[in-house]
Scaffold this motif. Structure first.
Motif, mmCIF file in Angstrom:
data_model
loop_
_atom_site.group_PDB
_atom_site.id
_atom_site.type_symbol
_atom_site.label_atom_id
_atom_site.label_comp_id
_atom_site.label_asym_id
_atom_site.label_seq_id
_atom_site.Cartn_x
_atom_site.Cartn_y
_atom_site.Cartn_z
ATOM 1 N N LEU A 108 0.846 -1.219 -0.227
ATOM 2 C CA LEU A 108 0.004 0.070 -0.183
ATOM 3 C C LEU A 108 1.135 1.729 0.026
ATOM 4 O O LEU A 108 1.802 1.237 0.790
ATOM 5 N N SER A 109 0.334 2.625 -1.045
ATOM 6 C CA SER A 109 0.815 3.641 -0.788
ATOM 7 C C SER A 109 0.724 3.825 0.511
ATOM 8 O O SER A 109 -0.808 3.812 1.484
ATOM 9 N N MET A 113 -2.607 3.597 3.101
ATOM 10 C CA MET A 113 -2.648 2.917 4.353
ATOM 11 C C MET A 113 -3.399 4.308 5.383
ATOM 12 O O MET A 113 -4.237 4.115 6.440
ATOM 13 N N TYR A 114 -3.540 4.814 5.123
ATOM 14 C CA TYR A 114 -4.034 6.965 5.748
ATOM 15 C C TYR A 114 -5.810 6.666 5.646
ATOM 16 O O TYR A 114 -6.144 7.082 6.735
ATOM 17 N N ARG A 115 -5.909 6.796 3.997
ATOM 18 C CA ARG A 115 -7.756 6.991 4.198
ATOM 19 C C ARG A 115 -7.958 5.772 5.091
ATOM 20 O O ARG A 115 -9.085 5.936 5.350
ATOM 21 N N VAL A 198 7.022 -1.496 -4.008
ATOM 22 C CA VAL A 198 7.383 -0.388 -4.922
ATOM 23 C C VAL A 198 7.737 0.810 -3.502
ATOM 24 O O VAL A 198 7.678 1.383 -3.186
ATOM 25 N N HIS A 199 6.406 0.770 -1.857
ATOM 26 C CA HIS A 199 6.274 1.573 -1.281
ATOM 27 C C HIS A 199 6.802 1.141 -0.040
ATOM 28 O O HIS A 199 6.648 1.733 1.178
#
Length: 252
Positions: A108-109, A113-115, A198-199
């Motif tokens: 996750l980006s 994750m924050y969303r 990637v993240h």
């Protein structure tokens, strides 16, 4: 990434030295209109599992009345807090509905994750705010003090009336407070498990100001403000008023 520069006249929060505690700081001194946040009321940090005797004594000197631990059960079992002997209420509010490992596995980006945290853990965020209202001084922490703590503290500060850029700047400070040796070790370990992610480095080590700015903008777009987000999930008007009274020092 670097944090936004403080506006002229802003006071940077003092960072108490607590041996063995990572990323521990006071959120006092953040600009809120013509006023600022109070010192010595709300602290944030990573976990307290590596405190030594000096660290425990230093933590006691903060005169905390409550510690709010945002970690999941397995994290607490693996790295229990070393706070034996402290006369303090410990409140558990596990925030992630999935495991920490799942975020790396799903790559996750930070934005996503924050969303998810805002959407799926709203009851927990409200419980943390109520814990802050119940006792002060209070310390809110997770494992690193970056994501769960970062989002929860940001929403709390924004709802209390702290200027958006001051909230963003406080979040962004974390990246510079994580030890480089710790970052290298964690990234190397995670790379062996998730070589194509990637993240990964963002998730493990970074707190970019644009990510928090985007989160606050998204909350404002969908709810009207961080204050209205908390209201929508059960926080009462008088609790919002009390949050401002507890956290803010009026301007002179």
């Amino acid at each position: 990434m670097t944090e936004p520069a403080p506006a002229p006249g802003d006071a940077l929060p003092p960072d108490p030295f607590v041996s063995g505690a990572m990323n521990l700081r006071d959120v006092g001194g953040l600009r809120a209109g013509s006023g600022s946040t109070r010192h010595g009321v709300l602290f944030r940090s990573g976990n307290l599992a590596r405190l030594d005797a000096d660290g425990t004594r230093a933590l006691a000197e903060l005169r905390l009345r409550r510690i709010i631990d945002l970690r999941a059960d397995d994290e607490v079992a693996r790295e229990p807090s070393r706070i034996s002997g402290l006369d303090v209420v410990t409140q558990r509010v596990p925030l992630f509905l999935g495991s920490v490992e799942s975020f790396f596995r799903d790559d996750l980006s930070l934005d996503e994750m924050y969303r998810r945290l805002v959407d799926d853990s709203s009851a927990g965020v409200v419980a943390v705010v109520r814990g802050i209202l119940a006792d002060q001084p209070v310390l809110v922490h997770c494992t690193v003090g970056k994501d769960r703590t970062g989002v929860t503290i940001a929403l709390t500060l924004a709802a209390a009336g702290v200027d958006a850029e001051a909230v963003v700047g406080d979040y962004a400070r974390t990246e510079g407070l994580l030890p480089p040796r710790r970052n290298r070790r964690i990234v190397e370990m995670l790379r062996t498990m998730h070589p194509e992610a990637v993240h990964l480095e963002d998730l493990a080590t970074r707190s970019p100001a644009p990510v928090m700015r985007a989160l606050l903008d998204d909350v404002t777009h969908r709810y009207g403000s961080a204050e209205e987000y908390l209201r929508a999930h059960g926080l009462a008007d008088d609790e919002i008023v009390e949050l401002r009274r507890v956290l803010l020092k009026p301007g002179v």
